[in-house]
Design a protein around this motif. Structure first.
Motif, PDB file in Angstrom:
ATOM      1  N   ALA A  47       0.834  -1.202   0.000  1.00 58.82           N
ATOM      2  CA  ALA A  47       0.000   0.000   0.000  1.00 58.82           C
ATOM      3  C   ALA A  47       0.868   1.251   0.000  1.00 58.82           C
ATOM      4  O   ALA A  47       0.554   2.235  -0.682  1.00 58.82           O
ATOM      5  N   ARG A  48       1.963   1.228   0.765  1.00 60.66           N
ATOM      6  CA  ARG A  48       2.873   2.381   0.775  1.00 60.66           C
ATOM      7  C   ARG A  48       3.516   2.570  -0.590  1.00 60.66           C
ATOM      8  O   ARG A  48       3.663   3.688  -1.075  1.00 60.66           O
ATOM      9  N   ALA A  49       3.896   1.457  -1.233  1.00 56.95           N
ATOM     10  CA  ALA A  49       4.492   1.537  -2.569  1.00 56.95           C
ATOM     11  C   ALA A  49       3.481   2.088  -3.571  1.00 56.95           C
ATOM     12  O   ALA A  49       3.825   2.911  -4.430  1.00 56.95           O
ATOM     13  N   LEU A  50       2.242   1.661  -3.457  1.00 53.78           N
ATOM     14  CA  LEU A  50       1.197   2.158  -4.352  1.00 53.78           C
ATOM     15  C   LEU A  50       0.964   3.650  -4.136  1.00 53.78           C
ATOM     16  O   LEU A  50       0.815   4.407  -5.097  1.00 53.78           O
ATOM     17  N   ALA A  51       0.959   4.081  -2.880  1.00 54.10           N
ATOM     18  CA  ALA A  51       0.780   5.501  -2.586  1.00 54.10           C
ATOM     19  C   ALA A  51       1.947   6.309  -3.132  1.00 54.10           C
ATOM     20  O   ALA A  51       1.757   7.415  -3.651  1.00 54.10           O
ATOM     21  N   LYS A  52       3.139   5.760  -3.046  1.00 57.01           N
ATOM     22  CA  LYS A  52       4.318   6.446  -3.575  1.00 57.01           C
ATOM     23  C   LYS A  52       4.215   6.600  -5.084  1.00 57.01           C
ATOM     24  O   LYS A  52       4.505   7.670  -5.635  1.00 57.01           O
ATOM     25  N   ARG A  53       3.783   5.543  -5.759  1.00 55.75           N
ATOM     26  CA  ARG A  53       3.604   5.633  -7.210  1.00 55.75           C
ATOM     27  C   ARG A  53       2.523   6.640  -7.573  1.00 55.75           C
ATOM     28  O   ARG A  53       2.640   7.367  -8.557  1.00 55.75           O
ATOM     29  N   ALA A  54       1.464   6.707  -6.771  1.00 52.76           N
ATOM     30  CA  ALA A  54       0.382   7.665  -7.035  1.00 52.76           C
ATOM     31  C   ALA A  54       0.890   9.095  -6.862  1.00 52.76           C
ATOM     32  O   ALA A  54       0.539   9.987  -7.645  1.00 52.76           O
ATOM     33  N   ARG A  55       1.719   9.329  -5.838  1.00 56.40           N
ATOM     34  CA  ARG A  55       2.287  10.672  -5.646  1.00 56.40           C
ATOM     35  C   ARG A  55       3.172  11.047  -6.818  1.00 56.40           C
ATOM     36  O   ARG A  55       3.143  12.190  -7.293  1.00 56.40           O
ATOM     37  N   LYS A  56       3.987  10.088  -7.294  1.00 52.99           N
ATOM     38  CA  LYS A  56       4.847  10.357  -8.449  1.00 52.99           C
ATOM     39  C   LYS A  56       4.015  10.686  -9.682  1.00 52.99           C
ATOM     40  O   LYS A  56       4.333  11.608 -10.430  1.00 52.99           O
ATOM     41  N   ALA A  57       2.938   9.928  -9.896  1.00 56.36           N
ATOM     42  CA  ALA A  57       2.081  10.170 -11.053  1.00 56.36           C
ATOM     43  C   ALA A  57       1.430  11.545 -10.956  1.00 56.36           C
ATOM     44  O   ALA A  57       1.352  12.280 -11.950  1.00 56.36           O
ATOM     45  N   ALA A  58       0.988  11.921  -9.765  1.00 55.93           N
ATOM     46  CA  ALA A  58       0.373  13.238  -9.583  1.00 55.93           C
ATOM     47  C   ALA A  58       1.400  14.331  -9.843  1.00 55.93           C
ATOM     48  O   ALA A  58       1.088  15.360 -10.460  1.00 55.93           O
ATOM     49  N   ARG A  59       2.624  14.125  -9.387  1.00 54.53           N
ATOM     50  CA  ARG A  59       3.679  15.113  -9.603  1.00 54.53           C
ATOM     51  C   ARG A  59       3.968  15.283 -11.093  1.00 54.53           C
ATOM     52  O   ARG A  59       4.117  16.396 -11.587  1.00 54.53           O
ATOM     53  N   ILE A  60       4.018  14.176 -11.813  1.00 56.81           N
ATOM     54  CA  ILE A  60       4.287  14.217 -13.249  1.00 56.81           C
ATOM     55  C   ILE A  60       3.158  14.933 -13.985  1.00 56.81           C
ATOM     56  O   ILE A  60       3.392  15.753 -14.860  1.00 56.81           O
ATOM     57  N   THR A  61       1.913  14.609 -13.634  1.00 51.67           N
ATOM     58  CA  THR A  61       0.796  15.269 -14.317  1.00 51.67           C
ATOM     59  C   THR A  61       0.753  16.751 -14.021  1.00 51.67           C
ATOM     60  O   THR A  61       0.400  17.552 -14.892  1.00 51.67           O
ATOM     61  N   ARG A  62       1.135  17.150 -12.820  1.00 48.47           N
ATOM     62  CA  ARG A  62       1.191  18.589 -12.515  1.00 48.47           C
ATOM     63  C   ARG A  62       2.268  19.243 -13.356  1.00 48.47           C
ATOM     64  O   ARG A  62       2.107  20.355 -13.855  1.00 48.47           O
ATOM     65  N   ARG A  63       3.403  18.566 -13.540  1.00 52.42           N
ATOM     66  CA  ARG A  63       4.478  19.110 -14.363  1.00 52.42           C
ATOM     67  C   ARG A  63       4.056  19.255 -15.814  1.00 52.42           C
ATOM     68  O   ARG A  63       4.390  20.235 -16.471  1.00 52.42           O
ATOM     69  N   LEU A  64       3.342  18.256 -16.315  1.00 50.75           N
ATOM     70  CA  LEU A  64       2.903  18.301 -17.707  1.00 50.75           C
ATOM     71  C   LEU A  64       1.851  19.384 -17.928  1.00 50.75           C
ATOM     72  O   LEU A  64       1.739  19.924 -19.009  1.00 50.75           O
ATOM     73  N   GLY A  65       1.091  19.684 -16.877  1.00 54.99           N
ATOM     74  CA  GLY A  65       0.029  20.677 -16.992  1.00 54.99           C
ATOM     75  C   GLY A  65       0.536  22.097 -17.051  1.00 54.99           C
ATOM     76  O   GLY A  65      -0.203  23.024 -17.384  1.00 54.99           O
ATOM     77  N   ARG A  66       1.797  22.313 -16.731  1.00 57.49           N
ATOM     78  CA  ARG A  66       2.328  23.682 -16.713  1.00 57.49           C
ATOM     79  C   ARG A  66       2.559  24.209 -18.090  1.00 57.49           C
ATOM     80  O   ARG A  66       2.797  23.633 -19.037  1.00 57.49           O
TER      81      ARG A  66
END
Length: 66
Positions: A47-66
């Protein structure tokens, strides 16, 4: 930008990171205090690994949205 605005940006960033760090530590402590069984440790790790991957994905999508 003036100096006051720059200082506010830096201070807000630092405070936000510290608060997030504290919240994560507190939630982690509270979840461990419940006394997870040995079989649940693997699931908690996943679950921690999944949450970490979700945070990374959110970070990437925020970067792409700029």
């Amino acid at each position: 930008m003036n100096l006051n605005r720059l200082l506010n940006i830096v201070i807000n960033t630092v405070v936000r990171r510290l608060v997030n760090f504290g919240i994560n530590k507190g939630v982690g402590y509270a979840s461990r205090k419940g006394g997870a069984k040995t079989a649940d440790h693997g699931q908690a790790r996943d679950a921690r690994a999944l949450a970490k991957r979700a945070r990374k994905a959110a970070r990437i999508t925020r970067r792409l949205g700029r």
